[in-house]
Scaffold this motif. Structure first.
Motif, mmCIF file in Angstrom:
data_model
loop_
_atom_site.group_PDB
_atom_site.id
_atom_site.type_symbol
_atom_site.label_atom_id
_atom_site.label_comp_id
_atom_site.label_asym_id
_atom_site.label_seq_id
_atom_site.Cartn_x
_atom_site.Cartn_y
_atom_site.Cartn_z
ATOM 1 N N ARG A 32 7.065 5.323 8.592
ATOM 2 C CA ARG A 32 6.083 4.134 9.363
ATOM 3 C C ARG A 32 6.280 4.174 10.765
ATOM 4 N NH1 ARG A 32 6.912 -1.674 6.627
ATOM 5 N NH2 ARG A 32 8.979 -1.055 7.177
ATOM 6 N N LYS A 57 -10.127 5.602 6.007
ATOM 7 C CA LYS A 57 -8.925 4.998 5.653
ATOM 8 C C LYS A 57 -7.774 5.893 5.617
ATOM 9 C CE LYS A 57 -7.627 1.679 2.423
ATOM 10 N NZ LYS A 57 -7.616 1.023 0.996
ATOM 11 N N MET A 68 0.804 -1.094 0.067
ATOM 12 C CA MET A 68 0.132 0.140 -0.015
ATOM 13 C C MET A 68 0.963 1.212 0.173
ATOM 14 S SD MET A 68 -2.798 1.205 2.842
ATOM 15 C CE MET A 68 -3.665 -0.392 2.567
ATOM 16 N N ALA A 80 1.739 5.446 2.855
ATOM 17 C CA ALA A 80 0.665 4.732 3.479
ATOM 18 C C ALA A 80 1.028 3.213 3.979
ATOM 19 C CB ALA A 80 -0.549 4.482 2.534
ATOM 20 N N SER A 81 0.774 2.875 5.048
ATOM 21 C CA SER A 81 0.918 1.441 5.441
ATOM 22 C C SER A 81 -0.095 1.221 6.718
ATOM 23 C CB SER A 81 2.312 1.227 5.933
ATOM 24 O OG SER A 81 2.495 -0.037 6.654
ATOM 25 N N ILE A 82 -0.749 0.130 6.558
ATOM 26 C CA ILE A 82 -1.707 -0.108 7.664
ATOM 27 C C ILE A 82 -1.062 -0.896 8.880
ATOM 28 C CG2 ILE A 82 -2.334 -2.531 6.727
ATOM 29 C CD1 ILE A 82 -4.721 -0.013 8.266
ATOM 30 N N VAL A 139 -4.179 4.581 7.556
ATOM 31 C CA VAL A 139 -2.737 4.324 6.900
ATOM 32 C C VAL A 139 -1.724 5.086 6.763
ATOM 33 C CG1 VAL A 139 -4.389 2.388 5.584
ATOM 34 C CG2 VAL A 139 -3.699 4.624 4.619
#
Length: 823
Positions: A103, A11, A1, A555-557, A15
C-alpha cells in the motif's frame, strides 16, 4: 478490498498495490513527463536560434521554460523511470512476492503523480518558478521574484517538489526493507543481480540525499508562505542554500546514473554471453562511490568565498570519486572484449550510453579543478558536460525499455525499428550537445549570446529536433509491438541470467507457482504446500505460510485517496502568501521588501486547504483501519537484519531519514550563527524555564510510552489505555507550554519574520512541534483502536513502533533545548 479488477478497467489502476502494476504506472507517467520536459526544451532551443532570441518567448517565459525543463527531467523523469523498472523487476530478481509494504508502494506513486500535476498547474497560477532548477537564493523567495504575480505559481512549484520528495522517501524505505529482508533462500547480497545492486545503493543514497533536499525545500516553502528570512537576507543565505542543495545535488548525479549503470551491466552480460568481468570489484567500486558521493558537494561552490584549503580538499575528493568509475568502465569494456557481442537494440543503447558517459566524465574532470572551474562555471561547458553524463543515463534507460519490453508486454518489437531509433537518437544527441562544448562562452540560462556562437546554437537546435524525433520512433515501435507484435517467449535472450526470465511473459499476479530458492546454488522452485504433507514442524510452518500467502491482498483505494487529499491540501497552500502578507502588514512590522507586493487574497485557497485537510484526515483514518494482508516471506535471506521485522526495520530507516532533516535544520542554525558571529546572535526565548519544563515533560512522556508497551505485552487493556492517555496529556502539556512561549514573543512584537534569529528559532522548534502533533494524532488513533477493537493486546508491536517514533522526537528536543535556551 482485496481482489483486483481486470487490467482493462480504470478501477484496476486506481486501487492496485501490486508491484508490477505500480511499475507500469511509474514507467508510463515518467515517459509522459519526458514529453512534457522535452517540449519545453524544444521551445527554448527554437528561441535560441538567433543571438538575441527569436521572440518566440518573453524573457520570463524563457526562464520559466528552462527552469521547468530542468526540474521535470531531473526529478519527474529520470528518478521515476528508474523507480518504474525497480518496482517491476526487483521483487522478480530477488525472488519476492511483492514489495514489503504494497500500500505504501501505491501511495508513493500517487504522491509522485499528483506532485507532477501540481507542478503543471503552476503555469496557470501566474507562472512557473523562474529561478532555475537549482533555485539559488535569494532569487528563490518572493522578495526577489521578477514578477510578484507569479508568487502563487512559484509556491506551487516548490510544494510540488516537496510532495515529490515525500514520494521518494516512502519508496526508499519500502525498497530498503524489501531488498534487505525478502531475498529468496540462498540469495546472498554478493549474488544479487547487478541491477538490484545498483538500485540498492541508489535508494541508500536517496534516503539521505533527498532528506537534505527536503529540509532545504521545507525552509524555502516556509520563507515563501510564511515570510521567514532564511533565504531573504544578505547574512549568508545564498551560501546556506548552496550547502543544503548541493549536499543533495551531487549524490543525485549518481542516484540518476546508478540504475542506468545497472541496466548496462545486465545487458552487457546478456549480449556478450559472459559474466561481468571483475564483478566483485565493480560492486566494491559502487559502494565506494555511494559513500564518496556525500563528500564532494563543495566542488559546485568553487566560486564562493570558501577558503582555498577546503576547495583543494574538495578538488581531491572529486578526482578520487572518478577512480571507481574508471574501474567500472574498464569492466564493461573487458566484458565486451572477452565475449561474443550481439548488436541488438538494448545492447546498442547500452554501448552508446558507455561512449557518451566516457566523454561526459572526461569533460567533468575540467570542472573538478579549481582553476579551470573559475573559467567554465556558469557557461555552456557545464550544460554540455551535465547532459553528456545525465542523458547518457537516459540512453541506457531506453536500452532497458527495449530489454524488458518483452517481459512486461508479452510482445516482441521490430529490431529494424529499434536500431533505427538508436541511430536517430545517437545522431540527434551528439548534434545537440557536442556543439555546446564549442559554444562554452555562452552564459547559462540566458539567450543573449555572441553572434560568433550562433552557428553552434543553430546546430544544437537542429540536433534537439532530431533527438525529439527519435522518441517518436521509440513510441511508434512500442505501439506497433503492442498492437501487432509477435508473442514474446518467456526468455527471448539466449544468455540472460536473472530470475525474471524464468517465468512467463508477462509474469502472473503472484509472480511464482512455487517458492524460489537458490539453496542448491542455482534457481529452483519448491512447492511448500506439497512438502508440508510429509509432516514435521518445519513443513507445517511452510504450509501455514503458503496458505497465508494465497490470501495476500493486492488492492486498496486509500493510497489514491490520501494522494488526492495531499494534492488538494498543497494546492490550497499555494495561495496563502497574500494572506500572510496582509497579516504581517497588520502587525505594523512586516519584513522588508514585501509590503504591497503580493497578489490580492483569493478566498478559494483557504477553503481548498481546509478541504484538503478534511480529505487527508478521513483517508488516513480509513487507511489505518483497513484490513490488508501482506505477509512476510517465511523463508528468506535477511542478513544482516534477521532479528528485525519488516515494519520495525522500516521505522528505523524512516527515522534515519528524519535525522537528516533535523540535522540539516540544526546545521542551518549553526551555520548562520557562525556566519554572523556566535556571540552576536540574539537569543530569542524570553527565559530558559519553558524549555526546561518541556524537557521534563517530554522525558516523562517517554517513560509513559514504555509503560504502554509493558501493559500491551501483559494484555492489560486498562493499563495500556492509561499509559497512552498519559502520553497524550503530556504531549498536549508540551504544546501548551510552547504556545504560551510563542504568545509572549508575539505580544512583544517579535514574529518569525523579525530577523534571521527569529526565523530559525520559530521554524526549528516549530518543525519539532509538528512532529509532536503528528505523534499526538497517532496516539489518539491508537486509543480509539484499543477502545473499539481491543487492538495491540494480541500483537503489541505497533505500540513499540510508536514508541520508537516518540523517543526520537524526545531525543531531538534534548538537542534543541541547550541550543536555543542555554547558549
Amino acid at each position: 478490498m482485496s481482489d483486483l479488477p481486470p487490467m482493462t478497467s480504470v478501477k484496476r489502476w486506481l486501487v492496485t498495490t501490486n508491484h508490477k502494476d505500480v511499475g507500469i504506472l511509474y514507467l508510463s507517467t515518467a515517459l509522459f513527463f519526458l514529453l512534457f520536459g522535452g517540449i519545453l526544451a524544444l521551445l527554448f532551443r527554437a528561441h535560441l536560434w538567433e543571438a538575441g532570441g527569436t521572440g518566440l518567448l518573453t524573457d520570463n517565459e524563457f526562464n520559466q521554460a528552462v527552469s521547468a525543463h530542468g526540474l521535470l527531467m531531473v526529478f519527474w523523469f529520470l528518478s521515476p523511470i528508474a523507480s518504474g523498472f525497480a518496482n517491476y523487476l526487483i521483487p522478480l530478481q530477488i525472488g519476492a512476492d511483492d514489495l514489503a509494504f504494497p500500500r505504501l508502494n501505491a501511495l508513493s506513486y500517487w504522491f509522485y503523480l499528483f506532485s507532477g500535476i501540481l507542478l503543471a498547474l503552476s503555469f496557470f497560477q501566474g507562472g512557473h518558478f523562474a529561478g532555475g532548477w537549482t533555485m539559488y537564493a535569494p532569487l528563490n523567495v518572493p522578495t526577489y521574484t521578477p514578477a510578484m504575480e507569479a508568487t502563487t505559481g512559484g509556491n506551487a512549484t516548490i510544494l510540488a517538489l516537496m510532495l515529490f520528495i515525500f514520494s521518494i522517501t516512502i519508496g526508499t524505505v519500502n525498497f530498503l526493507v524489501t531488498i534487505h529482508r525478502s531475498r529468496a533462500e540462498g540469495l546472498g547480497l554478493w549474488n544479487m543481480p547487478m541491477f538490484t545492486w545498483s538500485w540498492l545503493l541508489t535508494v541508500w543514497m536517496m534516503l539521505f540525499a533527498f532528506a537534505a533536499l527536503l529540509a532545504a525545500i521545507l525552509l524555502l516553502s516556509i520563507d515563501r508562505l510564511f515570510l521567514t528570512q532564511y533565504f531573504a537576507t544578505d547574512q549568508g543565505s545564498g551560501l546556506l542554500w548552496a550547502h543544503l542543495f548541493w549536499f543533495f545535488g551531487h549524490p543525485e548525479v549518481y542516484i540518476v546514473f546508478f540504475p542506468a549503470l545497472g541496466i548496462m551491466f545486465e545487458t552487457f552480460q546478456t549480449f556478450t554471453g559472459r559474466r561481468l568481468v571483475g564483478r566483485k570489484w565493480v560492486i566494491i567500486a559502487m559502494v565506494l562511490v555511494t559513500v564518496q558521493s556525500f563528500l564532494v558537494w563543495m566542488h559546485h561552490m568553487f566560486l564562493t568565498t570558501i577558503n582555498l584549503e577546503i576547495k583543494t580538499l574538495m578538488m581531491a575528493t572529486t578526482i578520487g570519486i572518478s577512480l571507481p568509475f574508471d574501474l567500472m568502465v574498464f569492466a564493461l569494456i573487458y566484458t565486451m572484449v572477452k565475449g561474443r557481442v550481439r548488436f541488438t537494440t538494448p545492447f546498442l543503447f547500452s554501448l552508446g550510453a558507455l561512449v557518451l558517459f566516457i566523454l561526459g566524465g572526461i569533460t567533468g574532470v575540467f570542472l573538478g579543478a579549481v582553476v579551470l572551474d573559475y573559467e567554465f562555471r556558469g557557461t555552456y561547458w557545464v550544460v554540455a558536460h551535465f547532459h553528456y553524463v545525465m542523458v547518457s543515463g537516459v540512453t541506457a534507460l531506453i536500452g532497458g525499455l527495449y530489454y524488458w519490453w518483452p517481459k512486461i508486454s508479452g510482445k516482441m518489437y521490430s529490431e529494424t525499428l529499434g536500431k533505427l531509433n538508436f541511430a536517430v537518437y545517437f545522431i540527434g544527441f551528439n548534434l545537440l550537445y557536442f556543439p555546446l562544448f564549442l559554444a562554452w562562452e555562452t552564459p547559462r540560462r540566458v539567450f543573449h549570446f555572441s553572434e560568433s556562437m550562433e552557428i553552434y546554437h543553430q546546430v544544437a537546435t537542429v540536433g534537439a529536433f532530431i533527438l525529439g524525433a527519435s522518441f517518436l520512433i521509440m513510441f511508434y515501435t512500442f505501439a506497433k509491438s503492442w498492437v501487432s507484435g509477435p508473442e514474446a517467449p518467456d526468455n527471448p535472450w539466449e544468455y540472460s541470467r536473472t530470475a525474471e526470465w524464468s517465468i512467463t511473459s508477462p509474469p502472473p499476479l503472484e509472480n511464482w507457482d512455487g517458492r524460489p530458492t537458490y539453496a542448491s546454488g542455482r534457481l529452483e522452485f519448491v512447492d511448500d504446500s506439497k512438502a508440508a504433507t510429509d509432516g514435521g514442524v518445519a513443513t507445517s510452518e511452510a504450509a501455514t505460510t503458503a496458505h497465508e500467502e494465497e490470501h495476500a491482498d493486492h488492492a486498496s483505494i486509500w493510497p489514491f485517496g490520501i494522494g488526492v487529499g495531499m494534492f488538494v491540501f498543497f494546492l490550497g497552500l499555494t495561495g496563502l502568501t497574500p494572506y500572510m502578507v496582509e497579516f504581517a502588514e497588520g502587525t505594523g512590522s512586516p519584513p522588508e521588501g514585501i509590503v504591497g507586493t503580493a497578489n490580492d487574497p483569493n478566498i478559494m485557497y483557504p477553503i481548498i486547504t481546509v478541504a484538503g485537510l478534511a480529505i487527508l484526515g478521513y483517508t488516513l483514518f480509513k487507511f489505518g483501519v483497513e484490513e490488508f494482508n501482506a505477509p512476510e516471506m517465511a523463508i528468506a535471506e535477511r542478513w544482516p537484519f534477521e532479528g528485525v521485522g519488516n515494519t520495525k526495520f522500516g521505522v528505523w530507516v524512516f527515522l534515519a531519514s528524519d535525522v537528516m532533516v533535523f540535522g540539516a535544520a540544526i546545521g542551518a542554525f549553526v551555520f548562520m550563527r557562525l556566519h554572523m558571529g556566535w556571540g552576536n546572535w540574539e537569543t530569542v526565548p524570553f527565559a530558559s524555564w519553558p524549555g526546561l519544563l518541556n524537557t521534563y515533560v517530554l522525558l516523562t512522556s517517554s517513560f509513559t510510552v514504555i509503560l504502554a508497551l509493558v501493559f500491551a505485552e501483559r494484555q492489560n487493556k486498562k493499563g495500556l489505555l492509561g499509559a497512552l492517555g498519559a502520553t497524550l496529556l503530556l504531549g498536549l502539556t508540551f504544546m501548551g507550554v510552547k504556545a504560551y512561549e510563542y504568545s509572549v514573543k508575539f505580544a512583544e512584537g517579535d514574529w518569525w519574520w523579525s530577523g534571521i534569529e527569529y526565523s530559525i528559532y520559530f521554524v526549528t522548534t516549530g518543525l519539532h512541534a509538528l512532529h509532536v502533533i503528528l505523534g499526538l494524532l497517532i496516539a489518539i488513533f491508537m486509543i480509539y483502536r484499543v477502545i473499539s477493537v481491543d487492538a495491540y493486546l494480541e500483537d503489541h508491536r505497533p505500540v513499540e513502533f510508536f514508541g520508537l517514533y516518540w523517543h526520537f522526537v524526545d531525543i531531538v528536543w534534548v538537542f534543541l533545548f541547550p541550543l536555543f535556551y542555554l547558549m
